[in-house]
Write an enzyme that holds these catalytic residues in place. Structure first.
Site, PDB file in Angstrom:
ATOM      1  N   ASP A 153     -26.896  10.508  65.344  1.00 40.76           N
ATOM      2  CA  ASP A 153     -27.932   9.711  65.995  1.00 40.76           C
ATOM      3  C   ASP A 153     -29.274   9.915  65.300  1.00 40.76           C
ATOM      4  O   ASP A 153     -29.307  10.304  64.131  1.00 40.76           O
ATOM      5  CB  ASP A 153     -27.981  10.086  67.496  1.00 40.76           C
ATOM      6  CG  ASP A 153     -28.358   8.896  68.373  1.00 40.76           C
ATOM      7  OD1 ASP A 153     -29.403   8.279  68.095  1.00 40.76           O
ATOM      8  OD2 ASP A 153     -27.614   8.587  69.316  1.00 40.76           O
ATOM      9  N   HIS A 224     -34.104   7.991  70.765  1.00 46.28           N
ATOM     10  CA  HIS A 224     -32.726   7.547  71.017  1.00 46.28           C
ATOM     11  C   HIS A 224     -31.730   8.710  71.041  1.00 46.28           C
ATOM     12  O   HIS A 224     -30.936   8.850  71.983  1.00 46.28           O
ATOM     13  CB  HIS A 224     -32.367   6.532  69.927  1.00 46.28           C
ATOM     14  CG  HIS A 224     -31.070   5.803  70.114  1.00 46.28           C
ATOM     15  ND1 HIS A 224     -29.873   6.296  69.647  1.00 46.28           N
ATOM     16  CD2 HIS A 224     -30.789   4.619  70.687  1.00 46.28           C
ATOM     17  CE1 HIS A 224     -28.910   5.422  69.927  1.00 46.28           C
ATOM     18  NE2 HIS A 224     -29.436   4.401  70.568  1.00 46.28           N
ATOM     19  N   SER A 541     -25.517   1.768  73.786  1.00 44.22           N
ATOM     20  CA  SER A 541     -25.867   3.099  73.259  1.00 44.22           C
ATOM     21  C   SER A 541     -25.933   4.141  74.357  1.00 44.22           C
ATOM     22  O   SER A 541     -25.696   5.316  74.099  1.00 44.22           O
ATOM     23  CB  SER A 541     -27.264   3.072  72.632  1.00 44.22           C
ATOM     24  OG  SER A 541     -27.208   2.766  71.288  1.00 44.22           O
TER      25      SER A 541
END
Ligand SMILES: *[C@@H]1O[C@H](CO)[C@@H](O)[C@H](O)[C@H]1NC(C)=O
Ligand SMILES: *[C@@H]1O[C@H](CO)[C@@H](O)[C@H](O)[C@H]1NC(C)=O
Ligand SMILES: *[C@@H]1O[C@H](CO)[C@@H](O)[C@H](O)[C@H]1NC(C)=O
Ligand SMILES: *[C@@H]1O[C@H](CO)[C@@H](O)[C@H](O)[C@H]1NC(C)=O
Ligand SMILES: *[C@@H]1O[C@H](CO)[C@@H](O)[C@H](O)[C@H]1NC(C)=O
Ligand SMILES: *[C@@H]1O[C@H](CO)[C@@H](O)[C@H](O)[C@H]1NC(C)=O
Ligand SMILES: *[C@@H]1O[C@H](CO)[C@@H](O)[C@H](O)[C@H]1NC(C)=O
Ligand SMILES: *[C@@H]1O[C@H](CO)[C@@H](O)[C@H](O)[C@H]1NC(C)=O
Ligand SMILES: *[C@@H]1O[C@H](CO)[C@@H](O)[C@H](O)[C@H]1NC(C)=O
Length: 767
Positions: A153, A224, A541
């Site tokens: 990620d 994220h 996600s």
């Protein structure tokens, strides 16, 4: 949703990193980055390792390194970027066209692909999934203790409270990972929760040699990766919230599992050579579960780096979870439709973020809002502007709350126009349900449905001086109906492998609260950027790490289960009804029930998955039979299997999978003729020793579905029994999709092993 080139971000709000790379031109116009697949069987015995062989191979075709026949020396090959060990057999390198041509003639060369970018696609969700300290998956797995969840990620914010190691067990001795010391990331930042931190950008900087990385380390500067990793396995954090929204104790699905971050997604781009290197390392380090919230469209399995690298991971027993993508609602545009991974769609949660409008006549109306600021509006005049289509007209409104009604202009545009006109507040009346795209506003705003908004329109009409007060930061729990499939979640069939029904299941992905990188703004209020250690974002996600965390619990409770067994347990126990006991719907899609091509088997149910009764297992050989039936060449199959040690004597598209998809799409479809499609399945009894299961089929309009035998009698645990499912229907069906299910139910009614069945006229042609 809109296409964001060249990287799509798999979360739908807060699009922070996007197009920088497209503006940088590759400096070395002629040469480019390639990933080279090599046949290890062809390695001359003289080489002590694949590293030296790859280096020598590259060196022998390279213009800027000295030819060297010494097979053991470390050969200086400046073009070599990575040598891979586990995920693929091969290496990545910068090559000129002539170098590539020379390479193709060398022994052991299988194929090469140009390095390409991939599409990068909480407080309450544990309760919503009925995770409870007193029963089910949490106590059975000891909250995921000793399981290691790896994520590829954007990195991690190590100081986040979610990664404190209070209550964590020791780092497993089998762990080979490392916490790499680099810019703003010292190895001492790892602990018993965060046990690995590595970063990969040699591919990206090989592609764009002039790029500079201000934070060249595993530190997350986006948010994220911090969000996904805390969702999967974050520790307990009390009183977490985003400026008051979603307040509660935050923790991941597997709060006692360890986390390892492999940063390969950068604000400047994300390239496959780095992704493969990250997965290669994660396999070597010893992760148990791998969560991948990104993907790449339009590639055959043998050309898809995620498919290739995850094949190796699955072979090693690692459970791989990936996101379906955010390009719904339309058939056939799903990412990561890979037969050996779990592909996850995004659903809503029974939680809503509220803004409250109190009219000056005392009537209060609750709508949706995720306004983060502190502006309070008390008894401010209201003005109805209908379309709110012109900034110029809006500017003339002055110090009033504007009411906009969505007739033709999209709410998204209306919000932008009211923001541009710098009005103190807005009320938006619309039946649009893409709330994810706009309810986090930089000015006080409330979003209402046409039904709820009517009271405001009536009030304005009947009042000479209409006014209202707006209040924010309220959260309601238990809203019906939930879950619903998020409108943006991508639908199957899988373009690369249509014969395996995808996605596999859905998990919470909409408006998820989890930890965030503190250097990355979560929003704007009156022109000022806002920062918070938690953020609420949406996307497949976010669904992916929910499923990864639940898989970690299953792995903890059943360490002996194969990846296919875990996937089967999750799919066959998924819920297909919502909290009002109706079939799960697609949010904002004419209240239509979601088909298995949109939500897979249904909504993940961790406690039921713990004890599925029967499982559909699959081995590497089964996947190879599938690859053979896809008519790939031997070299294409070798790119995935990394070995020539397979044969295609038994090709079959009919993988032993816990779901069914049958194509009735013949081109010459004039006749009334009927065709029958057959599937063979084998189930393994993982419940009590003796048990009898009976099949129940739901009717499917226009089709005759039959199962033989319709009773399975197991005498012992781990016994395997087979059955045949046949579907008779027209050569070409008129509808796009019809769906039903088969449920094997044991005599005590304790286990219901349900598989969705889809018949479709969509294309069955793989990429
Ligand atoms: C990259 O950097 C080099 C040296 O600093 C410079 O000569 C070259 O023009 C740069 N290329 C690009 C595309 O900016
Ligand atoms: C090196 O580059 C030249 C031209 O750029 C090319 O003709 C030659 O084949 C290349 N390779 C080697 C190994 O010299
Ligand atoms: C970590 O890196 C910093 C500089 O980036 C350096 O000062 C420090 O000595 C390094 N620590 C270790 C343990 O290598
Ligand atoms: C990033 O750091 C690594 C070592 O930690 C170094 O090898 C690499 O060259 C650095 N990359 C850039 C682009 O600065
Ligand atoms: C709003 O005010 C509260 C209390 O003073 C403060 O904690 C919070 O940070 C403020 N929020 C914003 C967005 O300024
Ligand atoms: C609706 O909007 C489109 C463009 O956004 C415009 O062409 C069309 O004329 C509008 N229709 C009405 C009825 O205003
Ligand atoms: C919203 O309602 C209008 C008419 O009231 C209709 O034309 C439109 O299709 C609806 N939009 C959605 C997304 O349901
Ligand atoms: C593979 O080739 C065979 C023989 O040409 C054909 O019948 C079959 O449909 C092909 N399979 C796929 C998945 O295209
Ligand atoms: C291929 O595999 C089958 C078993 O799956 C075996 O019976 C057969 O001998 C193998 N063929 C070759 C050429 O290895």
């Amino acid at each position: 949703m809109a296409t964001l080139s060249p990287i799509y971000v798999v979360y739908v709000c807060c699009l922070l990193f996007i197009t920088t790379v497209s503006r940088l031109s590759s400096t070395l116009a002629q040469s480019d980055m390639y990933i080279i697949h090599m046949d290890m069987a062809a390695m001359p015995k003289a080489f002590s390792s694949h590293h030296t062989w790859y280096a020598a191979t590259l060196s022998s075709v390279s213009n800027n390194s000295v030819a060297n026949s010494n097979t053991d020396a470390t050969i200086p090959t400046p073009n070599l970027v990575y040598t891979y060990t586990n995920a693929i057999h091969g290496f990545s390198a910068r090559l000129s066209p002539s170098e590539l041509d020379s390479l193709k003639k060398l022994p052991g060369y299988i194929s090469s692909t140009r390095d390409i970018p991939v599409t990068v696609h909480t407080t309450h969700t544990p309760e919503f999934l009925d995770l409870n300290p007193n029963y089910g998956a949490w106590p059975a797995s000891n909250y995921g203790q000793d399981v290691i969840v790896g994520l590829v990620d954007t990195g991690i914010w190590p100081e986040s409270e979610s990664f404190n190691d209070d209550g964590m067990s020791e780092v497993p001795s089998r762990w080979k990972g490392e916490c790499v010391n680099a810019t703003q990331f010292s190895s001492s930042m790892c602990n018993k929760k965060l046990i690995g931190a590595r970063f990969f950008n040699k591919g990206l900087s090989g592609k764009y040699p002039n790029l500079t990385f201000s934070v060249n380390s595993t530190r997350d500067t986006d948010g994220h990766g911090t969000h996904t990793s805390s969702t999967a396995a974050g520790n307990y954090v009390e009183a977490a919230s985003l400026f008051g929204y979603a307040k509660g104790t935050a923790r991941g699905m597997a709060p006692r599992s360890h986390v390892a971050m492999y940063k390969a997604i950068w604000e400047l781009g994300a390239y496959t050579s780095d992704i493969i290197a990250a997965i290669d390392q994660a396999i070597l380090d010893g992760v148990d579960v791998l969560s991948l919230s990104f993907g790449r469209d339009g590639l055959s399995l043998y050309a898809d780096p995620v498919a290739i690298a995850t094949f190796a991971a699955t072979e090693k027993g690692i459970f791989v979870v990936s996101s379906a993508g955010n390009e719904g609602p339309e058939y056939g545009i799903l990412h990561n439709g890979i037969p050996w991974v779990l592909t996850v769609a995004a659903g809503t949660v029974d939680r809503q973020f509220d803004g409250i409008v109190t009219l000056d006549n005392g009537v209060s109306i609750t709508g949706a809002s995720l306004y983060l600021g502190n502006s309070s509006l008390s008894h401010v005049p209201l003005v109805l502007m209908n379309e709110c289509a012109s900034v110029k007209e809006l500017k003339m409104v002055g110090n009033k709350i504007v009411v906009c009604v969505d007739k033709n202009e999209s709410v998204y545009n209306q919000v932008n126009k009211v923001e541009a006109a710098k009005l103190p507040g807005g009320i938006f009346i619309s039946n649009s349900s893409d709330l994810e795209f706009y309810i986090q506003t930089s000015f006080p705003a409330v979003f209402l449905s046409p039904g709820d908004g009517q009271a405001i329109l009536d009030y304005i009409q009947g009042s000479s001086e209409p006014g209202a007060t707006l209040e924010f930061r309220k959260t309601s729990i238990g809203t019906k109906t939930a879950p619903r499939l998020a409108l943006y979640s991508s639908w199957g069939p899988s373009p690369s492998c249509p014969s395996v029904l995808k996605p596999d299941l859905m998990a919470p992905g909409d408006f998820i609260l989890a930890s965030w990188a503190q250097s990355s703004p979560v929003g704007v209020d009156s022109g000022n950027q806002l920062y918070s250690s938690f953020n609420i974002i949406s996307g497949t996600s976010m669904a992916c790490p929910h499923a990864a965390g639940v898989a970690a619990l299953l792995k903890g409770a059943h360490p002996e289960w194969s990846p296919a067994a875990i996937r089967s347990a999750l799919m066959t126990t998924a819920d297909f009804l919502d909290n009002a006991l109706n079939p799960i719907q697609v949010a904002g899609y004419k209240n239509k029930a979601a088909s298995p091509l949109a939500m897979g088997a249904g909504h993940i149910n961790p406690n039921k998955a713990l004890d599925p009764g029967l499982i559909y297992d699959a081995s590497t050989d089964d996947y190879v039979s599938l690859l053979c039936a896809l008519n790939y060449t031997m070299n294409e199959i070798k790119m995935i299997t990394r070995s020539s040690d397979f044969n295609c004597s038994n090709p079959s598209l009919d993988l032993n999978y816990p779901s069914f998809i049958a194509f009735f799409n013949a081109q010459d479809s004039g006749s009334d003729a009927k065709v029958v499609q057959e599937f063979q399945r084998t189930v393994t009894n993982v419940g009590e020793g003796m048990s009898t299961y009976t099949a129940y089929l739901t009717p499917m309009d226009g089709f005759q579905v039959a199962v033989v035998p319709d009773t399975l009698v197991f005498r012992e645990k781990y016994e395997k029994l087979s059955y045949k499912l046949s579907i008779e229907g027209p050569t070409r069906m008129k509808e796009k999709v019809v769906h039903g299910s088969i449920s094997w139910t044991d005599s005590g009614g304790k286990h219901v092993v349900r598989s969705p069945i889809v018949t479709t006229s969509l294309s069955s042609e793989p990429l």
